[in-house]
Design a protein around this motif. Structure first.
Motif, PDB file in Angstrom:
ATOM      1  N   GLU A 198      47.453  37.475  55.236  1.00  0.00           N
ATOM      2  CA  GLU A 198      47.080  38.256  56.525  1.00  0.00           C
ATOM      3  C   GLU A 198      48.142  39.425  56.683  1.00  0.00           C
ATOM      4  O   GLU A 198      49.176  39.064  56.983  1.00  0.00           O
ATOM      5  N   GLY A 199      47.851  40.614  56.730  1.00  0.00           N
ATOM      6  CA  GLY A 199      48.864  41.628  57.101  1.00  0.00           C
ATOM      7  C   GLY A 199      49.577  42.233  55.700  1.00  0.00           C
ATOM      8  O   GLY A 199      50.299  42.876  55.822  1.00  0.00           O
ATOM      9  N   VAL A 200      49.135  41.601  54.735  1.00  0.00           N
ATOM     10  CA  VAL A 200      50.244  41.917  53.410  1.00  0.00           C
ATOM     11  C   VAL A 200      49.591  43.154  52.666  1.00  0.00           C
ATOM     12  O   VAL A 200      48.181  43.363  52.476  1.00  0.00           O
ATOM     13  N   HIS A 201      50.634  43.878  52.490  1.00  0.00           N
ATOM     14  CA  HIS A 201      49.864  45.131  51.661  1.00  0.00           C
ATOM     15  C   HIS A 201      50.384  45.245  50.138  1.00  0.00           C
ATOM     16  O   HIS A 201      49.809  45.945  49.314  1.00  0.00           O
ATOM     17  N   ALA A 202      51.557  44.387  49.710  1.00  0.00           N
ATOM     18  CA  ALA A 202      51.786  44.174  48.413  1.00  0.00           C
ATOM     19  C   ALA A 202      52.216  42.935  48.318  1.00  0.00           C
ATOM     20  O   ALA A 202      52.847  42.188  48.960  1.00  0.00           O
ATOM     21  N   ALA A 203      51.825  42.376  46.938  1.00  0.00           N
ATOM     22  CA  ALA A 203      52.057  40.951  46.678  1.00  0.00           C
ATOM     23  C   ALA A 203      52.633  40.718  45.283  1.00  0.00           C
ATOM     24  O   ALA A 203      52.229  41.387  44.381  1.00  0.00           O
ATOM     25  N   PHE A 204      53.531  39.944  44.940  1.00  0.00           N
ATOM     26  CA  PHE A 204      54.099  39.348  43.776  1.00  0.00           C
ATOM     27  C   PHE A 204      53.551  38.194  43.356  1.00  0.00           C
ATOM     28  O   PHE A 204      53.387  37.204  44.025  1.00  0.00           O
ATOM     29  N   LEU A 205      52.749  38.236  42.152  1.00  0.00           N
ATOM     30  CA  LEU A 205      51.882  36.875  41.917  1.00  0.00           C
ATOM     31  C   LEU A 205      52.498  36.227  40.675  1.00  0.00           C
ATOM     32  O   LEU A 205      52.565  36.740  39.602  1.00  0.00           O
ATOM     33  N   LEU A 206      52.657  35.018  40.957  1.00  0.00           N
ATOM     34  CA  LEU A 206      53.183  34.151  39.768  1.00  0.00           C
ATOM     35  C   LEU A 206      52.361  32.955  39.862  1.00  0.00           C
ATOM     36  O   LEU A 206      52.384  32.223  40.778  1.00  0.00           O
ATOM     37  N   THR A 207      51.940  32.473  38.905  1.00  0.00           N
ATOM     38  CA  THR A 207      51.082  31.335  38.639  1.00  0.00           C
ATOM     39  C   THR A 207      51.502  30.664  37.407  1.00  0.00           C
ATOM     40  O   THR A 207      52.196  31.287  36.447  1.00  0.00           O
ATOM     41  N   THR A 208      51.483  29.250  37.261  1.00  0.00           N
ATOM     42  CA  THR A 208      52.020  28.576  36.268  1.00  0.00           C
ATOM     43  C   THR A 208      51.050  27.416  35.722  1.00  0.00           C
ATOM     44  O   THR A 208      51.325  26.954  34.821  1.00  0.00           O
ATOM     45  N   ARG A 209      49.812  27.203  36.275  1.00  0.00           N
ATOM     46  CA  ARG A 209      49.001  26.381  35.594  1.00  0.00           C
ATOM     47  C   ARG A 209      48.218  26.752  34.625  1.00  0.00           C
ATOM     48  O   ARG A 209      47.288  27.560  35.127  1.00  0.00           O
ATOM     49  N   ALA A 210      48.217  26.586  33.487  1.00  0.00           N
ATOM     50  CA  ALA A 210      47.396  27.157  32.310  1.00  0.00           C
ATOM     51  C   ALA A 210      46.218  26.749  32.544  1.00  0.00           C
ATOM     52  O   ALA A 210      45.752  25.297  32.560  1.00  0.00           O
ATOM     53  N   ASP A 211      45.117  27.557  32.131  1.00  0.00           N
ATOM     54  CA  ASP A 211      43.536  27.025  32.039  1.00  0.00           C
ATOM     55  C   ASP A 211      43.199  26.415  33.473  1.00  0.00           C
ATOM     56  O   ASP A 211      42.105  26.035  33.702  1.00  0.00           O
ATOM     57  N   VAL A 212      43.811  27.059  34.733  1.00  0.00           N
ATOM     58  CA  VAL A 212      43.265  26.956  35.928  1.00  0.00           C
ATOM     59  C   VAL A 212      43.173  28.436  36.689  1.00  0.00           C
ATOM     60  O   VAL A 212      43.668  29.299  36.297  1.00  0.00           O
ATOM     61  N   GLU A 213      42.072  28.322  37.538  1.00  0.00           N
ATOM     62  CA  GLU A 213      41.672  29.685  37.994  1.00  0.00           C
ATOM     63  C   GLU A 213      42.433  30.098  39.339  1.00  0.00           C
ATOM     64  O   GLU A 213      41.960  30.633  40.221  1.00  0.00           O
ATOM     65  N   ASP A 214      43.748  30.063  39.168  1.00  0.00           N
ATOM     66  CA  ASP A 214      44.598  30.005  40.358  1.00  0.00           C
ATOM     67  C   ASP A 214      44.699  31.729  40.509  1.00  0.00           C
ATOM     68  O   ASP A 214      44.587  32.143  41.749  1.00  0.00           O
TER      69      ASP A 214
END
Length: 293
Positions: A60-76
């Motif tokens: 909510e209210g975010v204009h920019a995001a840093f995205l880091l995911t770690t679970r391979a083969d998952v739809e995060d």
């Protein structure tokens, strides 16, 4: 508002720390109390990629995001990008991996990262991809055996990797989050030289002022150790990655860190000096090895 996912992790915490003062920053983690203690003045928020409501609150209210995911083969990634698009996020900086560029890489983790990149490109938001080589901090997995046995154990000790300091990755992320001109770019990030595990062992020994022994692990020994930590498909992906490294696929050095930050990428020696305490025995450990405890 800038949202940093994985905010208490190896790269995420450095992104939070590196963002300029005066910016509104939200640190997303499963443990917001930990984030609050680490980052005074930053807004901690509980977030779970599998919980749509928690993602909506975090974004909510975010204009920019840093995205880091770690679970391979998952739809995060897909879940996050959908929520971000709905929330009106305009810019996403995604941590991917250099392996996506290697046509010989077809393991689970690399296929997953390629799919994640494609989803981000198709999201309708401005995107930047960061593709690092292995983190220098991976050598912390040797810390216990260095402290207790003065030994480093690894697979394919003479295979080179242009590993990168996580702080350099984080600084690149901060630039992409806060500066114009990075949308639609993919950056491969490496250290200034390709090093082997044997090279890193020698550097740690120099900094510690004591000899260290390198012990080569077999693939079967490595598989057995990894099976205690990861699902079978991930284990096989990591072993396939090690084989590609042995074939020289990870030795190429890029100058991207300097181009993005205006300074050279940190060396392994610099990283190790700043983290040497992790490899230094406590007095009781040293005493035990000498038989005086």
């Amino acid at each position: 508002m800038i949202l940093v996912t994985g905010a208490t992790g190896t790269v995420g915490r450095e992104v939070v720390r590196g963002l300029p003062e005066g910016l509104r920053v939200r640190a997303m983690t499963r443990n917001p109390a930990k984030a609050a203690g680490m980052f005074p003045g930053t807004q901690p928020v509980a977030g779970d990629f599998t919980d749509a409501q928690s993602l909506a609150r975090a974004l909510e209210g975010v204009h920019a995001a840093f995205l880091l995911t770690t679970r391979a083969d998952v739809e995060d990634d897909a879940r996050f990008l959908s929520a971000a698009h709905t929330a009106g996020v305009r810019r996403v900086v995604k941590l991917s991996a250099a392996a996506v560029l290697d046509t010989r890489a077809d393991d689970l983790i690399t296929r997953w990262q390629r799919a994640n990149e494609e989803q981000l490109r198709a999201s309708g938001m401005r995107w930047t991809l960061l593709r690092p080589r292995a983190f220098m901090s991976n050598s912390l997995s040797w810390a216990a055996s260095v402290r207790s046995e003065r030994t480093v154990r690894a697979l394919y000790g003479m295979s080179p990797n242009a590993c990168v300091d996580p702080r350099d990755i984080a600084e690149a992320a901060v630039r992409a989050l806060t500066e114009d001109g990075h949308a639609g770019h993919a950056y491969t990030l490496t250290g200034p030289q390709a090093l082997t595990a044997v090279d890193q062992t020698h550097e740690l020994a120099r900094l510690l002022g004591t000899p260290l022994r390198f012990e080569e692990l077999t693939p079967d020994e490595t598989r057995a150790a990894l099976n205690d930590r990861y699902p079978p498909q991930v284990v096989e992906a990591l072993l396939a990655s090690a084989e590609r490294q042995r074939a020289g696929a990870k030795a190429y050095v890029e100058d991207t860190v300097r181009k993005l930050t205006g300074r050279p990428a940190r060396t392994f020696g610099q990283w190790a000096q700043d983290h040497i305490g992790a490899f230094t025995p406590a007095p009781d450990e040293a005493g035990t090895r000498r038989g005086t405890a």
